[in-house]
Enzyme design. Structure first.
Site, PDB file in Angstrom:
ATOM      1  N   GLU A  80      39.697  49.001  21.575  1.00 43.66           N
ATOM      2  CA  GLU A  80      39.593  48.123  22.816  1.00 43.66           C
ATOM      3  C   GLU A  80      40.267  48.701  24.374  1.00 43.66           C
ATOM      4  O   GLU A  80      40.518  50.998  24.327  1.00 43.66           O
ATOM      5  CB  GLU A  80      41.913  47.757  23.010  1.00 43.66           C
ATOM      6  N   GLY A 116      41.717  60.727  21.774  1.00 45.91           N
ATOM      7  CA  GLY A 116      40.979  60.955  22.490  1.00 45.91           C
ATOM      8  C   GLY A 116      40.815  61.361  23.740  1.00 45.91           C
ATOM      9  O   GLY A 116      40.974  60.639  24.695  1.00 45.91           O
ATOM     10  N   ASN A 117      38.876  61.390  24.131  1.00 50.66           N
ATOM     11  CA  ASN A 117      38.697  61.333  25.763  1.00 50.66           C
ATOM     12  C   ASN A 117      39.121  59.665  26.282  1.00 50.66           C
ATOM     13  O   ASN A 117      39.554  59.688  27.224  1.00 50.66           O
ATOM     14  CB  ASN A 117      36.848  61.862  25.523  1.00 50.66           C
ATOM     15  N   THR A 119      41.092  57.784  25.229  1.00 51.93           N
ATOM     16  CA  THR A 119      42.389  57.431  25.256  1.00 51.93           C
ATOM     17  C   THR A 119      43.086  57.787  26.636  1.00 51.93           C
ATOM     18  O   THR A 119      43.832  57.311  27.034  1.00 51.93           O
ATOM     19  CB  THR A 119      42.921  57.624  24.200  1.00 51.93           C
ATOM     20  N   THR A 139      41.355  64.776  18.180  1.00 54.58           N
ATOM     21  CA  THR A 139      40.172  64.082  17.834  1.00 54.58           C
ATOM     22  C   THR A 139      38.823  65.208  17.081  1.00 54.58           C
ATOM     23  O   THR A 139      39.394  66.333  17.093  1.00 54.58           O
ATOM     24  CB  THR A 139      38.783  64.338  19.598  1.00 54.58           C
ATOM     25  N   ASP A 141      36.447  66.312  16.829  1.00 54.62           N
ATOM     26  CA  ASP A 141      35.186  66.899  17.680  1.00 54.62           C
ATOM     27  C   ASP A 141      35.738  68.098  18.557  1.00 54.62           C
ATOM     28  O   ASP A 141      34.268  69.016  19.385  1.00 54.62           O
ATOM     29  CB  ASP A 141      34.969  65.525  18.561  1.00 54.62           C
ATOM     30  N   GLY A 184      29.877  64.839  15.783  1.00 55.58           N
ATOM     31  CA  GLY A 184      29.789  65.407  17.327  1.00 55.58           C
ATOM     32  C   GLY A 184      28.338  64.766  17.553  1.00 55.58           C
ATOM     33  O   GLY A 184      27.700  65.251  17.779  1.00 55.58           O
ATOM     34  N   TYR A 285      33.116  59.081   7.599  1.00 51.75           N
ATOM     35  CA  TYR A 285      33.799  58.655   7.839  1.00 51.75           C
ATOM     36  C   TYR A 285      34.501  60.119   6.803  1.00 51.75           C
ATOM     37  O   TYR A 285      35.318  60.034   6.971  1.00 51.75           O
ATOM     38  CB  TYR A 285      34.499  57.543   7.868  1.00 51.75           C
TER      39      TYR A 285
END
Length: 361
Positions: A80, A116-117, A119, A139, A141, A184, A285
């Site tokens: 979201e 991560g980025n 969020t 993350t 990544d 990535g 995944y």
């Protein structure tokens, strides 16, 4: 007797893709907050969606006990994005207003966001809406600006390396080139580290557009030297020099027409360039699932407890981070809207070249 704390009651959520170490981070935050400061903890389900839908519950010690080694997240997650509409019916502004209202109804002093980025970027934007936010960087990544490493990366690295190790025997048995795709999309940290750890013969990153002729020459040179197989490690966002010159729309069209993912496109290109029998494997995944490594358990726990110290001191609008060997924090504006790419002069790239690995250029 509990230590004094500015924060008395806070919410906690996990958002974005799952990764190993989320439960370890939740435990680190909750145990320190409860045991050291007697804070009240409100768990928010399914990321920011839980704030929009008011899907929350009080977290008690039984809820965050025994979760250190578990994969996934006990809070659930979603992608979201309240500041960007995810459907045509509900504008982002209504979602942001719902989040602010829920925050107020719950009488929270702060909201802890683990992600991560995206969020942490959302967290930074919410802080400008008047909410007190503290972020934790996760993350696989490893691409969040402001921290040297994110939890989840080490676990995914171990999984990726093991997969490459296993592919060596198959490639050797059948005298094939095998292309393995790791996650990535914008940053190639995982492919770079796993490629070196697994002895990849070619490593392709989003940061270095590849020339298929250079790759073909490298693989043919290996064959002439008596090597009967090769392993090509690619990040999902790897692109050719031709793709790099395209705009985003044309690149997307090209990729839809030429293969389902980077591994399949590159495998086809290698076969066309060299005539070598080539196969593709996409780990997918598998990289994000399962239990966290010991390193990620430690990092997630340390970041979690450090976040509680910020809560106790009332130092909001921060993201906890690993800087060198120290746990620190940075302003939430630091990672907002940014990606930590692999510098083209990074020592790991030079290391790869020094041991005979081709990076496609």
């Amino acid at each position: 007797m509990s230590a004094l704390s500015v924060t008395k009651r806070f919410g906690i959520l996990t958002a974005g893709g799952d990764c190993p170490g989320l439960n370890a981070a939740i435990r680190g935050v909750c145990r320190a907050a409860h045991d050291r400061y007697d804070m009240e903890i409100i768990g928010i389900a399914k990321g920011f969606k839980g704030l929009i839908d008011e899907d929350t519950k009080v977290l008690r010690p039984d809820d965050f006990s025994g979760i250190l080694t578990r994969g996934g997240t006990i809070l659930g997650s979603s992608r979201e994005k309240p500041f960007g509409p995810t459907d045509k019916d509900e504008p982002a502004s209504e979602k942001v207003s719902a989040i602010v209202d829920t925050y107020s109804k719950l009488k929270l002093d702060c909201l802890v966001v683990i992600g991560g980025n995206g969020t942490n970027t959302t967290g930074s934007k919410l802080s400008r809406e008047g909410l007190n936010i503290i972020g934790l960087p996760k993350t696989i990544d490893n691409d969040i600006v402001g921290t040297d490493r994110t939890f989840g990366f080490h676990s995914a690295l171990a999984i990726g390396t093991e997969a490459i190790d296993r592919l060596h025997s198959t490639a050797q048995s059948h005298s094939r080139v095998i292309v393995i795709e790791l996650m990535g999309n914008k940053a190639g940290w995982l492919a770079l580290y796993a490629g070196i750890a697994g002895g990849g013969d070619v490593i392709l990153l989003p940061e270095i557009p590849y020339d298929i002729r250079v790759i073909g020459q490298h693989l043919e040179k290996r064959t002439k030297s008596g090597k009967t197989f090769s392993i090509v490690v690619v990040a999902e966002g790897a692109m050719s020099v031709d793709e790099a010159e395209m705009d985003k729309k044309d690149r997307k069209k090209y990729r839809n027409e030429t293969g389902p993912s980077a591994a399949y496109r590159i495998a086809r290109e290698i076969n066309e360039e060299t005539g070598m029998e080539t196969r593709a494997t996409v780990l997918g995944y598998m990289q994000r699932g399962g239990i966290p490594s010991s390193s990620d358990r430690v990092l997630a726990t340390c970041l979690g407890t450090a976040a509680v110290e910020l809560l106790a001191a009332g130092k909001y609008g921060r993201m906890v981070a690993l800087t060198g060997n120290d746990i620190t924090s940075v302003d939430l504006s630091v990672p907002e809207g940014k990606v930590k790419n692999v510098p083209t002069n990074h020592y790991m790239i030079d290391t790869a070249k020094a041991v005979g690995t081709c990076v496609g250029a």
